[in-house]
Design an enzyme around this catalytic site. Sequence first.
Site, short mmCIF file in Angstrom:
data_model
loop_
_atom_site.label_atom_id
_atom_site.label_comp_id
_atom_site.label_asym_id
_atom_site.label_seq_id
_atom_site.Cartn_x
_atom_site.Cartn_y
_atom_site.Cartn_z
CG ASP A 15 5.51 10.72 -8.77
OD1 ASP A 15 5.60 11.59 -9.67
OD2 ASP A 15 6.21 10.71 -7.75
CE LYS A 33 -4.02 4.89 1.28
NZ LYS A 33 -3.21 4.16 2.28
CG ASP A 77 -1.79 1.19 1.35
OD1 ASP A 77 -1.84 1.98 0.39
OD2 ASP A 77 -2.42 1.36 2.41
#
Length: 214
Positions: A65, A62, A60
């Site tokens: 980018d 997240k 995880d």
Amino acid sequence: MSDGSRLILALDLVDVGRALRMAQDISPHCFAIKVNWPIILHAGPQIIREISRFSRVICDLKLADIPNTNRLIVERVRELGAWGVIAHSFVGQDSLRAVVEAAGDMKVFSVVAMSHPGASDLLNRFHDMLIDISMKAGVYGFVAPGNNEAVLRQIRARAGGMKIISPGIGAQGGDEVSAVAAGADYVIVGRKIYQASDPVKVAMEIDQRLSMML
Ligand code: O7M
């Protein structure tokens, strides 16, 4: 690891020894173990490989980018043996598609709504658009709040048969049975388990409650 379980353990402990022992003790009662920045920053990325020896690991990070940076990160997560990876969808289809392409056999879950109160400031108003972006990018499933039944039901209706994994259970006010009833395939649970006096017992109870719903 238990194929039939609907529980995902959020291993947000910063005591690495305790985290590893807990991962081993609870893995027979959960479908996967989710590792996030706290444990990765304390233990190092090799923790992904270590836990992958006995459990599915969902990494995880997240990710949020540009496509190239997302790709570089996901390639490393894949080398480390993770089963799944989590990325944000608000960054757009190209960034998310870069995650999906670099993931290979890894499952990609995109965040389309969140469980904390501040999520209503912006993110949770856009879950329909975020689902559409995610589907076009080719993700495997979604992260959606297990403590917000109204939002979870709307996401389930739009997501069709795609997998939904839901945090927000216990410490954030949600209930595992209500979350699955509202559309979650798996619930993500951290503090309710690892802060309990008997974490294995609590994990087994959650697993059993959910298996009775099948
Ligand atoms: O059960 P908790 O509240 O102790 O932990 C929940 C875990 O789920 C923790 O690792 C959070 O970072 C994560 N999470 C949320 O709590 N809310 C969200 O909206 C999304 C996540 C998450 O897992 O996103 C992938």
